[in-house]
Design an enzyme around this catalytic site. Structure first.
Site, PDB file in Angstrom:
ATOM      1  CG  ASN A  54     -30.335  91.044  79.629  1.00  0.00           C
ATOM      2  OD1 ASN A  54     -29.216  91.529  79.833  1.00  0.00           O
ATOM      3  ND2 ASN A  54     -30.516  89.980  78.900  1.00  0.00           N
TER       4      ASN A  54
ATOM      5  CD  GLU B 141     -21.201  85.786  75.228  1.00  0.00           C
ATOM      6  OE1 GLU B 141     -22.075  85.400  74.424  1.00  0.00           O
ATOM      7  OE2 GLU B 141     -20.280  85.050  75.619  1.00  0.00           O
TER       8      GLU B 141
ATOM      9  CB  CYS C 145     -29.335  87.022  75.107  1.00  0.00           C
ATOM     10  SG  CYS C 145     -28.454  86.240  76.446  1.00  0.00           S
TER      11      CYS C 145
ATOM     12  CD  GLU D 170     -18.653  86.772  78.527  1.00  0.00           C
ATOM     13  OE1 GLU D 170     -19.770  87.031  78.045  1.00  0.00           O
ATOM     14  OE2 GLU D 170     -18.129  87.424  79.453  1.00  0.00           O
TER      15      GLU D 170
HETATM   16  P1  NAD Z   1     -27.372  97.878  74.495  1.00  0.00           P
HETATM   17  O1  NAD Z   1     -26.495  97.393  73.410  1.00  0.00           O
HETATM   18  O2  NAD Z   1     -28.232  99.038  74.240  1.00  0.00           O
HETATM   19  O3  NAD Z   1     -26.488  98.289  75.773  1.00  0.00           O
HETATM   20  C1  NAD Z   1     -25.620  97.396  76.393  1.00  0.00           C
HETATM   21  C2  NAD Z   1     -24.537  98.184  77.111  1.00  0.00           C
HETATM   22  O4  NAD Z   1     -23.774  98.890  76.137  1.00  0.00           O
HETATM   23  C3  NAD Z   1     -25.055  99.233  78.085  1.00  0.00           C
HETATM   24  O5  NAD Z   1     -24.188  99.309  79.202  1.00  0.00           O
HETATM   25  C4  NAD Z   1     -24.966 100.518  77.264  1.00  0.00           C
HETATM   26  O6  NAD Z   1     -24.833 101.665  78.077  1.00  0.00           O
HETATM   27  C5  NAD Z   1     -23.695 100.258  76.475  1.00  0.00           C
HETATM   28  N1  NAD Z   1     -23.583 101.051  75.249  1.00  0.00           N
HETATM   29  C6  NAD Z   1     -24.585 101.540  74.466  1.00  0.00           C
HETATM   30  N2  NAD Z   1     -24.071 102.238  73.436  1.00  0.00           N
HETATM   31  C7  NAD Z   1     -22.727 102.184  73.553  1.00  0.00           C
HETATM   32  C8  NAD Z   1     -21.629 102.706  72.785  1.00  0.00           C
HETATM   33  N3  NAD Z   1     -21.821 103.440  71.692  1.00  0.00           N
HETATM   34  N4  NAD Z   1     -20.373 102.447  73.207  1.00  0.00           N
HETATM   35  C9  NAD Z   1     -20.146 101.697  74.294  1.00  0.00           C
HETATM   36  N5  NAD Z   1     -21.127 101.182  75.071  1.00  0.00           N
HETATM   37  C10 NAD Z   1     -22.400 101.420  74.698  1.00  0.00           C
HETATM   38  O7  NAD Z   1     -28.167  96.607  74.953  1.00  0.00           O
HETATM   39  P2  NAD Z   1     -29.281  96.508  76.066  1.00  0.00           P
HETATM   40  O8  NAD Z   1     -30.536  97.012  75.474  1.00  0.00           O
HETATM   41  O9  NAD Z   1     -28.799  97.096  77.351  1.00  0.00           O
HETATM   42  O10 NAD Z   1     -29.327  94.918  76.307  1.00  0.00           O
HETATM   43  C11 NAD Z   1     -30.160  94.111  75.594  1.00  0.00           C
HETATM   44  C12 NAD Z   1     -29.381  93.336  74.560  1.00  0.00           C
HETATM   45  O11 NAD Z   1     -28.369  92.541  75.169  1.00  0.00           O
HETATM   46  C13 NAD Z   1     -30.234  92.336  73.820  1.00  0.00           C
HETATM   47  O12 NAD Z   1     -30.001  92.438  72.448  1.00  0.00           O
HETATM   48  C14 NAD Z   1     -29.771  90.989  74.343  1.00  0.00           C
HETATM   49  O13 NAD Z   1     -29.966  89.921  73.486  1.00  0.00           O
HETATM   50  C15 NAD Z   1     -28.354  91.242  74.614  1.00  0.00           C
HETATM   51  N6  NAD Z   1     -27.829  90.268  75.562  1.00  0.00           N
HETATM   52  C16 NAD Z   1     -26.980  89.288  75.120  1.00  0.00           C
HETATM   53  C17 NAD Z   1     -26.489  88.334  75.988  1.00  0.00           C
HETATM   54  C18 NAD Z   1     -25.561  87.272  75.526  1.00  0.00           C
HETATM   55  O14 NAD Z   1     -24.910  86.670  76.352  1.00  0.00           O
HETATM   56  N7  NAD Z   1     -25.435  87.000  74.251  1.00  0.00           N
HETATM   57  C19 NAD Z   1     -26.845  88.376  77.327  1.00  0.00           C
HETATM   58  C20 NAD Z   1     -27.708  89.378  77.745  1.00  0.00           C
HETATM   59  C21 NAD Z   1     -28.186  90.327  76.851  1.00  0.00           C
END
Ligand code: NAD
Length: 457
Positions: A132, A230, A264, A433
């Site tokens: 995102n 996060e 997020c 962070e």
């Molecule tokens: P996601 O959890 O599907 O993926 C995030 C990352 O994790 C990607 O690089 C993905 O390839 C990796 N990943 C997936 N499965 C994994 C595993 N089993 N082991 C290790 N790595 C793995 O999330 P997304 O759909 O890419 O992102 C959206 C989410 O991120 C939303 O829930 C959003 O709220 C959150 N987000 C949080 C913040 C924050 O600062 N709190 C900021 C941005 C996004």
């Protein structure tokens, strides 16, 4: 078998690039290189590390437009946002560089000697980023980790590897040593999983879904590996009757539509005091409908497409066709488009009211009084952000204290600045962070006591 990651332009569905995905063996080799490079980096003079990070920042600055155009193509971000995001990488590197020579330990008074603390780098840090905000979130982990003397392996999301790969090239062009900052695009359950399990990786910084974050935390527990998480959010935007209701209503749309709601911190639960509820909706309707949705490369566009077909289907599932509320417009035809949407009259526990939709969808819910507002605001497992609109300073402080979230703003929707701390309460995350303490999250504190007792007979 080699994974191929196909990067699509979300506004057109055209293939932008195909990138080979890293395997577990690639992760092994990267950790060997990172360990070697990290040792030399940690031993280098602080001023030299700081100078190289500033050079990296300057090199990013020279490529802002190129990086921004790439982000428009791979992530569908509006060009204005994408320029800000590339600039944010530069700023994060500059800010972290300023911390290198200031990463001081302490001297603590103890009897019989001198007690000092040393802040030592962890070694190799794995940064796993979501799609995102591919550039800023990659840099949130990478810049302070490097500044604190660590090596970094960054795994970008499957759909958005291109700006991360370009940043790795720019790091080398700026003079950062080979192996110190490596980018390994790949699948989460392959490259991401290998990074999390690798014994040579000392810390994982993960930004993404709460579901995957929990899995990573449990895998890290096996080695007591350091972890910063996060995760998701379902942030409230609380509007009291004593607020500037017009300012609150006119600012509400972009607080959940920016980045097409894939944020997020999006303020997707708009809680409005009953006595101004109707007035608020009257103002909100035209404001939502006037948001310009379209080609993200057009300077006038305020909202682009969603990242992928999967995400589009996920968002659609939350919004029944006959759901009452306010709808904006979005292009039809190719691309992953969804219109700005505000749902009214939903049950408080409806999926769209409690789950993170991660799309341009908000709900509006009335409340009676301050206690009711706080109860509704906290009625979620998340606790990332929130906004409070009131002219009463006492109420602003009381409600800021009562809402369980890491990042609140009063009479505004700001959440993220590189020089203030950021992170979640409850299931929105673990650790912080950014901000003045960002570097210390990438160190171990070692306490050393030196006796001053004489050993002479
Ligand atoms: P996601 O959890 O599907 O993926 C995030 C990352 O994790 C990607 O690089 C993905 O390839 C990796 N990943 C997936 N499965 C994994 C595993 N089993 N082991 C290790 N790595 C793995 O999330 P997304 O759909 O890419 O992102 C959206 C989410 O991120 C939303 O829930 C959003 O709220 C959150 N987000 C949080 C913040 C924050 O600062 N709190 C900021 C941005 C996004």
């Amino acid at each position: 078998m080699l994974d191929e990651l196909e990067v699509l332009n979300p506004a057109t569905e055209e293939v932008v690039a195909t990138v080979p995905g890293a395997t577990a063996e690639d992760v092994d080799a990267a950790v060997v290189r990172a360990t070697h490079a990290g040792r030399a980096w940690a031993a280098a003079a602080p001023a030299d590390r700081a100078r190289l990070l500033r050079r990296f920042a300057a090199t990013v600055d020279e490529h802002i437009e190129e990086l921004a155009r790439l982000e428009v193509r791979e992530a569908g971000h509006t060009i204005g946002n994408a320029r800000w995001e590339a600039g944010n990488v530069r700023d994060l590197l500059d800010y972290a560089a300023g911390g290198v020579e200031r990463l001081n330990g302490r001297q603590i008074p103890v009897p019989g000697g001198l007690d000092i603390t040393l802040l030592e780098p962890l070694g190799v840090v794995g940064v796993i980023a979501p799609w995102n905000f591919p550039m800023p979130i990659a840099a949130w982990g990478t810049a302070p980790a490097l500044a604190a003397g660590n090596a970094v392996i960054l795994k970008p999301a499957e759909t958005t590897p291109l700006t991360a790969l370009r940043l790795a090239e720019l790091a080398l062009a700026a003079g950062l040593p080979e192996g110190l900052f490596q980018v390994l695009p790949g699948r989460g359950d392959v490259a991401g999983d290998a990074l999390v399990r690798h014994p040579g990786v000392a810390k994982i910084v993960f930004t993404g879904s709460t579901r995957v974050g929990k899995r990573i935390m449990s895998l890290c527990a096996d080695r007591v590996k350091r972890v910063t998480l996060e995760l998701g959010g379902k942030s409230p935007n609380i509007v009291f009757a004593d607020a500037d209701v017009e300012a609150a209503a006119l600012s509400a749309p972009m607080s959940f539509l920016d980045n097409s709601g894939q944020d997020c911190c999006a303020r997707t639960r708009i809680l409005v005091q009953s006595s101004v509820y109707d007035r608020f909706l009257e103002l909100l309707g035209p404001a939502v409908r006037s948001v310009v949705v379209g080609d993200p490369a057009d300077e006038k566009t305020q909202m682009g497409p969603l990242i992928s077909k999967t995400q589009l289907e996920r968002v659609r599932a939350y919004v029944p066709d006959d759901a009452p509320g306010i709808r904006g417009t979005a292009p039809t035809g190719p691309g992953f488009w969804f219109p700005p949407t505000v749902l009214t009259g939903l049950a408080a526990d409806a999926p769209a009211a409690v789950e993170e939709v991660f799309g341009p969808v908000a709900v509006v819910v009335p409340f009676d009084d301050e206690a009711d507002a706080v109860r509704l605001a906290n009625a979620t497992d998340y606790g990332l952000s929130g906004s409070i609109w009131t002219r009463d300073v006492g109420r602003a402080l009381r409600v800021s204290g009562a809402v369980a979230a890491g990042n609140l703003s009063v009479n505004s929707h700001s959440s993220v600045r590189y020089w203030t701390p950021f992170g979640g309460y409850k299931q929105s995350g673990l650790g912080r962070e950014l901000g003045p303490d960002a570097l210390t999250a990438f160190t171990e504190t070692k306490n050393v006591f030196i006796s001053t007792e004489s050993t002479e007979a």
